[in-house]
Design a protein around this motif. Structure first.
Motif, PDB file in Angstrom:
ATOM      1  N   PRO A 204      71.086  35.979  96.215  1.00  0.00           N
ATOM      2  CA  PRO A 204      70.348  34.754  95.846  1.00  0.00           C
ATOM      3  C   PRO A 204      70.684  34.255  94.436  1.00  0.00           C
ATOM      4  N   ASP A 205      71.069  35.150  93.521  1.00  0.00           N
ATOM      5  CA  ASP A 205      71.389  34.711  92.155  1.00  0.00           C
ATOM      6  C   ASP A 205      72.833  34.288  91.967  1.00  0.00           C
ATOM      7  N   GLY A 206      73.655  34.447  93.006  1.00  0.00           N
ATOM      8  CA  GLY A 206      75.054  34.025  92.875  1.00  0.00           C
ATOM      9  C   GLY A 206      75.998  35.006  93.545  1.00  0.00           C
ATOM     10  N   LEU A 207      77.239  34.547  93.709  1.00  0.00           N
ATOM     11  CA  LEU A 207      78.249  35.317  94.460  1.00  0.00           C
ATOM     12  C   LEU A 207      78.854  36.447  93.621  1.00  0.00           C
ATOM     13  N   SER A 208      79.166  37.556  94.290  1.00  0.00           N
ATOM     14  CA  SER A 208      80.125  38.504  93.713  1.00  0.00           C
ATOM     15  C   SER A 208      81.167  38.781  94.789  1.00  0.00           C
ATOM     16  N   VAL A 209      82.429  38.983  94.356  1.00  0.00           N
ATOM     17  CA  VAL A 209      83.543  39.207  95.297  1.00  0.00           C
ATOM     18  C   VAL A 209      84.171  40.550  94.945  1.00  0.00           C
ATOM     19  N   HIS A 210      84.409  41.372  95.958  1.00  0.00           N
ATOM     20  CA  HIS A 210      84.921  42.725  95.726  1.00  0.00           C
ATOM     21  C   HIS A 210      86.212  42.892  96.501  1.00  0.00           C
ATOM     22  N   SER A 211      87.323  42.685  95.802  1.00  0.00           N
ATOM     23  CA  SER A 211      88.637  42.798  96.432  1.00  0.00           C
ATOM     24  C   SER A 211      89.361  43.975  95.797  1.00  0.00           C
ATOM     25  N   MET A 212      90.631  44.139  96.120  1.00  0.00           N
ATOM     26  CA  MET A 212      91.341  45.346  95.674  1.00  0.00           C
ATOM     27  C   MET A 212      92.814  45.062  95.510  1.00  0.00           C
ATOM     28  N   ARG A 213      93.505  45.940  94.820  1.00  0.00           N
ATOM     29  CA  ARG A 213      94.966  45.870  94.720  1.00  0.00           C
ATOM     30  C   ARG A 213      95.605  47.193  95.137  1.00  0.00           C
ATOM     31  N   GLY A 214      94.791  48.218  95.382  1.00  0.00           N
ATOM     32  CA  GLY A 214      95.310  49.519  95.783  1.00  0.00           C
ATOM     33  C   GLY A 214      94.161  50.488  95.923  1.00  0.00           C
TER      34      GLY A 214
END
Ligand code: APR
Ligand code: PHB
Length: 398
Positions: A204-214
């Motif tokens: 509700p307070d905003g987006l977080s994105v959890h991606s990776m490189r390895g």
């Protein structure tokens, strides 16, 4: 110096165009204002669509890519403390590939150098004249001397802060712009990914994105206000916010660790139309910007380069400028599809206002995505990449 195509900018757009032209026997000179190290180390998004991977493979650039890329079937979304995997390829069998933009740029620079094709780094005072004639000229300084390149065409691949987009006279090109009141604070950290594929947390307070490189490197983003400064975000505050927005009842909390790169990018959409003027063609970020949501920027740069490579191939083979004249009309529909996709993803995943109605509408859409196969197929169609408008090579040589 003299060449058929002068390319301004050695980002993905300029480098891939140069490679495709070389493979068609068309000579080009690439002029880049930064150093090779700077260009190869610049951290950006790193998700390739299936057509981008197919293209790079076809261009002989697939070896390191297929060795190192992480192959994904979709992504996770998390809201109301629950995690949902969206399997976007159950019908298409297509994928997305996590492979940093710096890796793509490295592979393209290596290919250019091994082909013995000119690539000039550290060019100062780059300027372009004569785009309303069929003899455009690019000049630059190496710090001591001014050099002049006479070309048939100029490919403006110098990104959103470059000079090429400013060259056509005022009013010759239309510009469509949308700014969002938010930015993404992006980090690279030495931590393990929390999920097997990337995850968007619509808190509700905003987006977080959890991606990776390895296996031990994560790329994570936080929605932040547009006017925030990096100095307002010490490590503890970044981790606190990433942890809070990604809290769930079904997964352990994120691992925290050393942050070794950080930057802030504003969310913006922009399209220049047409993407050509006289003997100047605009490609990639020089022609359009997408918000980072969905990671379409690099893929669009490759798609533009394909269209122009095909058109130049046809022109030098037959003298027919029909495809060059149609460059913008051929490239733009795919640009708008990507804009549409990025705008939708942006509006569903971010908190863009305090309106409680907006939040409920966003949740309703998130539930549709989490529960409907048809919705997931439709998302996958664009997320994994619409077909490129043309092949990269003109088929007129037979
Ligand atoms: N002269 C020469 N080179 C220039 C000039 C100039 N006046 N101005 C900018 N450049 C160079 C930049 O240093 C950069 O290396 O042009 C290059 C543009 O590269 P990108 O910004 O990477 O743009 P593009 O090749 O279109 O790739 C688009 O990059 O911004 C990301 O997310 C975006 O992934 C997308 C991709
Ligand atoms: C990234 O891995 O850099 C990434 C992932 C998902 C996005 C944007 C960027 O939507």
């Amino acid at each position: 110096m003299r060449c058929q195509v002068a390319i301004v900018g050695a980002g993905p757009a300029g480098l891939v165009l140069g490679h495709m032209l070389h493979l068609q026997g068309i000579d080009s000179i690439i002029v880049e204002r930064r150093t090779r190290d700077y260009v190869e180390q610049r951290v950006r998004a790193g998700v390739l669509e299936q057509p981008s991977v197919d293209l790079l493979t076809d261009l002989g650039l697939g070896e390191r890519l297929h060795d190192r890329a992480l192959v994904h079937n979709g992504f996770y979304i998390r809201f109301d403390r629950e995690t949902h995997h969206l399997n976007l390829n159950s019908r298409s069998g297509r994928h997305s590939y996590v492979y940093g933009q710096a890796e793509v740029v490295h592979d393209l620079i290596e290919a250019r150098i091994s082909a013995g094709q000119p690539l000039i780094f550290g060019a100062d005072e780059v300027s372009v004249t004569g785009i309303d004639t069929d003899r455009p000229v690019v000049t630059f300084s190496d710090g001591q001397q001014t050099h002049r390149i006479d070309a048939d065409f100029v490919a403006g691949c110098d990104g959103s802060q470059g000079i090429c987009r400013t060259l056509p006279p005022a009013g010759a090109l239309a510009r469509f712009v949308r700014s969002y009141p938010v930015a993404w604070l992006g980090i690279l950290a030495h931590t393990a990914p929390v999920t097997a594929e990337g995850m968007y947390c619509a808190h509700p307070d905003g987006l977080s994105v959890h991606s990776m490189r390895g296996p031990r490197i994560t790329r994570q983003y936080l929605q932040v206000p547009a006017h925030t400064e990096l100095q307002d975000w010490p490590d503890e505050r970044i981790w606190q916010e990433l942890l809070r927005r990604s809290e769930s009842d079904d997964h352990p909390p994120l691992e925290t660790g050393e942050i070794f790169d950080r930057s802030i990018a504003l969310l913006r959409s922009e399209v220049t139309a047409p993407m050509q003027y006289g003997s100047l063609f605009l490609l990639g970020d020089a022609a359009h910007i997408v918000p980072p949501t969905g990671a379409k920027g690099l893929n669009l740069a490759l798609s533009d380069a394909c269209v122009l490579s095909h058109a130049l191939g046809a022109y030098y083979c037959t003298g027919n400028s029909e495809f060059l004249d149609a460059y913008s009309a051929t490239a733009l529909p795919r640009v708008w599809q990507a804009q549409n996709f990025s705008a939708k993803l942006t509006s569903v995943l971010h908190r863009l206002s305090d309106d409680p109605m907006e939040y409920e509408l966003r949740r309703a859409q998130l539930r549709r995505w989490a529960s409907s196969d048809a919705e997931q197929d439709a998302l996958g169609e664009v997320y994994f990449g619409l077909p490129f408008p043309t092949p990269w090579r003109a088929e007129t040589r037979t």
